[in-house]
Design a protein around this motif. Sequence first.
Motif, PDB file in Angstrom:
ATOM      1  N   PHE A  70      24.408  32.755  86.807  1.00  0.00           N
ATOM      2  CA  PHE A  70      25.727  33.292  87.232  1.00  0.00           C
ATOM      3  C   PHE A  70      26.288  33.765  85.928  1.00  0.00           C
ATOM      4  O   PHE A  70      26.278  33.205  85.024  1.00  0.00           O
ATOM      5  CB  PHE A  70      26.768  32.079  87.575  1.00  0.00           C
ATOM      6  N   PRO A  71      26.504  35.105  86.049  1.00  0.00           N
ATOM      7  CA  PRO A  71      27.055  35.665  84.892  1.00  0.00           C
ATOM      8  C   PRO A  71      28.347  35.755  84.117  1.00  0.00           C
ATOM      9  O   PRO A  71      29.418  35.435  85.060  1.00  0.00           O
ATOM     10  CB  PRO A  71      26.999  37.442  85.340  1.00  0.00           C
ATOM     11  N   THR A  72      28.325  35.573  83.030  1.00  0.00           N
ATOM     12  CA  THR A  72      29.564  35.060  82.458  1.00  0.00           C
ATOM     13  C   THR A  72      30.810  36.322  82.739  1.00  0.00           C
ATOM     14  O   THR A  72      32.037  35.995  82.733  1.00  0.00           O
ATOM     15  CB  THR A  72      29.569  35.072  81.033  1.00  0.00           C
ATOM     16  N   ASP A  73      30.052  37.420  82.842  1.00  0.00           N
ATOM     17  CA  ASP A  73      31.016  38.560  83.262  1.00  0.00           C
ATOM     18  C   ASP A  73      31.854  38.588  84.650  1.00  0.00           C
ATOM     19  O   ASP A  73      32.505  39.532  84.852  1.00  0.00           O
ATOM     20  CB  ASP A  73      30.355  40.034  82.912  1.00  0.00           C
ATOM     21  N   GLU A  98      28.680  27.726  87.213  1.00  0.00           N
ATOM     22  CA  GLU A  98      28.401  27.438  85.875  1.00  0.00           C
ATOM     23  C   GLU A  98      27.734  28.694  85.350  1.00  0.00           C
ATOM     24  O   GLU A  98      26.614  29.258  85.688  1.00  0.00           O
ATOM     25  CB  GLU A  98      27.410  26.261  85.513  1.00  0.00           C
ATOM     26  N   THR A  99      28.276  29.442  84.417  1.00  0.00           N
ATOM     27  CA  THR A  99      27.855  30.545  83.729  1.00  0.00           C
ATOM     28  C   THR A  99      26.685  30.480  82.942  1.00  0.00           C
ATOM     29  O   THR A  99      26.539  29.291  82.168  1.00  0.00           O
ATOM     30  CB  THR A  99      28.850  31.471  82.969  1.00  0.00           C
ATOM     31  N   GLU A 159      32.094  27.535  81.799  1.00  0.00           N
ATOM     32  CA  GLU A 159      31.583  28.604  80.966  1.00  0.00           C
ATOM     33  C   GLU A 159      30.743  27.948  79.677  1.00  0.00           C
ATOM     34  O   GLU A 159      31.126  27.463  78.952  1.00  0.00           O
ATOM     35  CB  GLU A 159      32.949  29.374  80.532  1.00  0.00           C
ATOM     36  N   GLN A 218      32.948  35.514  85.631  1.00  0.00           N
ATOM     37  CA  GLN A 218      33.530  34.186  85.636  1.00  0.00           C
ATOM     38  C   GLN A 218      34.950  34.192  86.048  1.00  0.00           C
ATOM     39  O   GLN A 218      35.334  33.443  86.620  1.00  0.00           O
ATOM     40  CB  GLN A 218      33.155  33.561  84.263  1.00  0.00           C
TER      41      GLN A 218
END
Length: 375
Positions: free
Chosen positions: A303-306, A296-297, A326, A308
């Motif tokens: 956790f980084p969205t970049d 889970e971003t 996301e 994902q």
Amino acid sequence: MGGDLIITGGVPLNGTVRIPAAKNSVLPLLAASLLCSGTVRLLAVPQLADVDTSLVLLRGAGCAARWQGSDITVQSMPSVCRLEPEAAAQMRASILFCAPLLARLGRVETVLPGGCRIGARPIDLHLSGLARMGAHCREEGTRLILTAPAGLHGADITLGFPSVGATETLLLAAVCAQGETVLRGAAREPEIVDLQNFLNAMGGKVAGAGTDVIEIEGVKELRGVSYRPMKDRIEAGTFLFAAAACGGEVEVTGVAPENIRLLLHKLRENGCKIHAKNDKINIESRGKLKCNRRIETMPFPGFPTDLQAQATALNASCTGCALIVENLFETRFKYVPELQKMGADIEVKGRTAFVRGVGKLHGASVTAGDLRGGA
Ligand code: UD1
């Protein structure tokens, strides 16, 4: 055709990768150089399109900005309170160049920023924070005009969401503003710490970056500096995912493991062996990997969205099932149809991707719609 990559897959990856400076750090540092009276030298900067776009913005504002080998020097003497529209529209980070120009010249005009198409990406937090510091904001069509006839002053500001860009904008606005600023609910990303270190090396008085409260005491002037930007944790993560997916033994150097701790945990969950010490991370990936149950971003330290898209790609080629959620950008699954062309079994519903690992993907002709999805 220019821009095409041809990749022959099915081979393990082995070797060492030295990670270059972080794009997401270099761009705010280049914006920050507008605040200094003197010369800024950024050491060992990667030659990326967004970096060159930033140099166009700096030159358009009246500064001398150029490459010297792999370093960049900026002689900061902004005189034009308008960001070059074509360059500003190309890159979302162009918004970061507004606060320094506003601080120095009392006015800035730009077009609303562009960037990778990964959702709405509004700038309301940047603008409401600047307004608290004495700026007037006016939107005319796609143009944005900011003025601060009486200069910017310190304020006590609470961000409703820890936006990286808004935290950077307000930090840049506050460092030379009159009085003290307290920024609550700030983003805690390592790139914010790098910006604080850079501003303080120029004579700024900033404390607290890396936590959610940043305190800034405005100073009259910033001096020139020579500075080495932090390394790119997202690029490090991307190579680790590639090594995991392809198998093999890879060493990634230059990035502090604490900046990607959650990622290392997730890769261990997949079945990779990870050894991390100082600024070296070794990954060994053998045989079949298992899916992560859930990723889970979140804002840092989440956790980084970049990373994902890279995590989804890895899980697609593992065995088992994964849920990828996301939370940062609503349309950041646009790469999924491309992965499906490679045989991935993924279903997207709103902000969640349900991944059924198929063990192995196959080659296909695909299109990169955004930076990380392309990676
Ligand atoms: C930065 C990074 C980007 C990364 C992102 C999240 C740079 C140059 N880019 O982008 O690679 O994916 O952080 O880690 O550093 N939001 C608002 N109002 C605002 C500002 C943001 O609602 O005024 C929302 C955005 O729409 C988004 C979320 O906040 O949903 C996160 O955005 P933000 O942290 O600002 O990302 P960027 O700074 O654009």
